[in-house]
Design an enzyme around this catalytic site. Structure first.
Site, PDB file in Angstrom:
ATOM      1  N   TYR A  53       0.836  -1.200   0.000  1.00  0.00           N
ATOM      2  CA  TYR A  53       0.000   0.000   0.000  1.00  0.00           C
ATOM      3  C   TYR A  53       0.873   1.253   0.000  1.00  0.00           C
ATOM      4  O   TYR A  53       1.888   1.321   0.694  1.00  0.00           O
ATOM      5  CB  TYR A  53      -0.923   0.020   1.206  1.00  0.00           C
ATOM      6  CG  TYR A  53      -2.042  -1.003   1.156  1.00  0.00           C
ATOM      7  CD1 TYR A  53      -2.283  -1.774   0.028  1.00  0.00           C
ATOM      8  CD2 TYR A  53      -2.871  -1.201   2.262  1.00  0.00           C
ATOM      9  CE1 TYR A  53      -3.291  -2.714  -0.006  1.00  0.00           C
ATOM     10  CE2 TYR A  53      -3.894  -2.129   2.241  1.00  0.00           C
ATOM     11  CZ  TYR A  53      -4.101  -2.888   1.115  1.00  0.00           C
ATOM     12  OH  TYR A  53      -5.113  -3.809   1.086  1.00  0.00           O
ATOM     13  N   SER A 216     -13.929  -4.240   0.112  1.00  0.00           N
ATOM     14  CA  SER A 216     -14.814  -3.511  -0.805  1.00  0.00           C
ATOM     15  C   SER A 216     -16.282  -3.740  -0.456  1.00  0.00           C
ATOM     16  O   SER A 216     -17.087  -4.132  -1.310  1.00  0.00           O
ATOM     17  CB  SER A 216     -14.556  -3.904  -2.266  1.00  0.00           C
ATOM     18  OG  SER A 216     -15.133  -2.961  -3.150  1.00  0.00           O
ATOM     19  N   PRO A 217     -16.673  -3.484   0.794  1.00  0.00           N
ATOM     20  CA  PRO A 217     -18.062  -3.737   1.202  1.00  0.00           C
ATOM     21  C   PRO A 217     -19.084  -2.865   0.480  1.00  0.00           C
ATOM     22  O   PRO A 217     -20.261  -3.222   0.420  1.00  0.00           O
ATOM     23  CB  PRO A 217     -18.049  -3.440   2.705  1.00  0.00           C
ATOM     24  CG  PRO A 217     -16.912  -2.487   2.892  1.00  0.00           C
ATOM     25  CD  PRO A 217     -15.872  -2.928   1.904  1.00  0.00           C
ATOM     26  N   LEU A 218     -18.634  -1.733  -0.082  1.00  0.00           N
ATOM     27  CA  LEU A 218     -19.532  -0.871  -0.862  1.00  0.00           C
ATOM     28  C   LEU A 218     -19.313  -1.065  -2.367  1.00  0.00           C
ATOM     29  O   LEU A 218     -19.855  -0.301  -3.168  1.00  0.00           O
ATOM     30  CB  LEU A 218     -19.344   0.604  -0.496  1.00  0.00           C
ATOM     31  CG  LEU A 218     -19.511   0.977   0.977  1.00  0.00           C
ATOM     32  CD1 LEU A 218     -19.499   2.496   1.146  1.00  0.00           C
ATOM     33  CD2 LEU A 218     -20.787   0.379   1.559  1.00  0.00           C
ATOM     34  N   GLY A 220     -16.718  -0.531  -4.317  1.00  0.00           N
ATOM     35  CA  GLY A 220     -16.114   0.626  -4.964  1.00  0.00           C
ATOM     36  C   GLY A 220     -17.011   1.845  -4.992  1.00  0.00           C
ATOM     37  O   GLY A 220     -16.852   2.714  -5.860  1.00  0.00           O
ATOM     38  N   LEU A 223     -22.515   0.801  -3.806  1.00  0.00           N
ATOM     39  CA  LEU A 223     -23.585   0.622  -2.825  1.00  0.00           C
ATOM     40  C   LEU A 223     -23.674   1.782  -1.844  1.00  0.00           C
ATOM     41  O   LEU A 223     -24.366   1.687  -0.832  1.00  0.00           O
ATOM     42  CB  LEU A 223     -23.363  -0.690  -2.059  1.00  0.00           C
ATOM     43  CG  LEU A 223     -23.357  -1.944  -2.933  1.00  0.00           C
ATOM     44  CD1 LEU A 223     -22.864  -3.153  -2.134  1.00  0.00           C
ATOM     45  CD2 LEU A 223     -24.753  -2.217  -3.490  1.00  0.00           C
ATOM     46  N   GLY A 224     -23.000   2.871  -2.155  1.00  0.00           N
ATOM     47  CA  GLY A 224     -22.966   4.012  -1.249  1.00  0.00           C
ATOM     48  C   GLY A 224     -23.833   5.180  -1.673  1.00  0.00           C
ATOM     49  O   GLY A 224     -23.541   6.324  -1.317  1.00  0.00           O
TER      50      GLY A 224
END
Length: 330
Positions: A53, A216-218, A220, A223-224
């Protein structure tokens, strides 16, 4: 904050995992420190990073930012369950990796641990994760290297990321045969819009006692509340979300999702996180805030109770594939 055990271990971790991938590329050091302070003050004790990262010419920069935060003292390191990863080359993008400076050989695992410890300014890593599978290195070699590091006190647990179900099984059956503890967690792509992990990965993780940590729960940003943000002239959609919205059927599902949550007066991003917290085997999704406001929104998801009716409506919009083999056979 709520806590749970990480898989079959006795280790208690928060139901949200602080992802740090934006620290450096998107968020400067001062703001990154402020976000980590806010997360710790809110009770988030599970921090996730990776040696690569920072990306490009700045690989390792994110670990350095976390290390400088630890160096500020105040019990920061003792309060954090620290997870980082190994696999990819640390050479600058475009430069060919030197032999044995990537993947999961015992040589690279040892070298990478030492480098991460220096950048993180700590003497141990709590959960050391394999960022991807290495098809050329046998698990016998991998576990030998891990067991040496555990005995040295440099790592405590091992986890995987982006492993298919059969590799989770292979890894832990090999560990069992060798008397090693094996994998304790699996980071995988898993969210309302991407549920293929339910076919093989999540069942394998549950069978072998691994905590599932969705990344990546949203999806990218998909889902936000992406469509409402577009209509309001918000941040330009790009990456995973932009690619998905190019599909008319996906766009229709996202519109139905946002309309449903608008009827209930709920924030899409918070619901997406809260839904993952209801899923069997999930320890806690990784949230990667760029700002303190995004962190505050994620924290609200922990206390958000989704009714059975709402969960059923979400399943109607985003049906899962179902378990295997039924998902692809009779």
């Amino acid at each position: 904050m709520k806590y749970t055990q990480l898989g079959r271990t006795g280790l208690k971790v928060s139901r949200l995992t602080l992802g740090t991938m934006n620290f450096g590329p998107q968020t400067d050091e001062a703001d990154s420190h402020a976000i980590m302070d806010a997360a710790l003050n809110a009770g988030i004790n599970f921090f996730d990073t990776a040696n690569v990262y920072g990306w490009g010419e700045n690989k390792g920069r994110t670990e350095e930012i976390i290390g400088s935060w630890f160096a500020r003292g105040g019990g920061r390191r003792d309060k954090v369950v620290l997870a980082t990863k190994v696999y990819a080359s640390m050479a600058a993008d475009g430069a060919p990796p030197w032999p044995n400076h990537d993947l999961l050989s015992a040589v690279n695992i040892r070298r990478s641990v030492e480098a991460s410890l220096r950048r993180l300014q700590t003497d141990h890593i709590d959960v050391y994760q394999f960022h991807h599978i290495d098809r050329n290195t046998p698990f016998e070699e991998i576990w030998q290297a891990i067991d040496v590091l555990v005995r040295q006190g440099k790592i405590l647990y091992a986890g995987s990321s982006n492993f298919p179900g059969y590799k989770i099984a292979q890894a832990n059956e090999t560990a069992r045969r060798l008397g090693s503890y094996g994998l304790v967690s699996e980071q995988c792509l898993y969210n309302l819009a991407e549920r293929r992990a339910e076919m093989e990965v999540v069942p394998a993780a549950r069978e072998y006692g691994l905590g599932v940590i969705p990344w990546s729960p949203l999806h990218g940003g998909l889902l936000g509340g992406v469509l409402k943000k577009q209509a309001d002239g918000g941040r330009r959609t790009e990456g995973r979300a932009a690619e998905a919205l190019a599909d008319g059927a996906v766009r229709a599902r996202i519109q139905a999702y946002e309309d449903l949550l608008d009827e209930h007066g709920l924030a899409p991003g918070e619901v997406a996180l809260a839904w993952l917290l209801t899923r069997p085997g999930v320890t806690g999704p990784i949230v990667g805030p760029r700002t303190a406001e995004q962190l505050a929104s994620a924290l609200r998801a922990v206390d958000l109770d989704l009714t059975a009716e709402l969960r059923a409506s979400l399943d109607d919009i985003f049906p899962g594939p179902g378990p295997s083999p039924e998902a692809f056979a009779w």
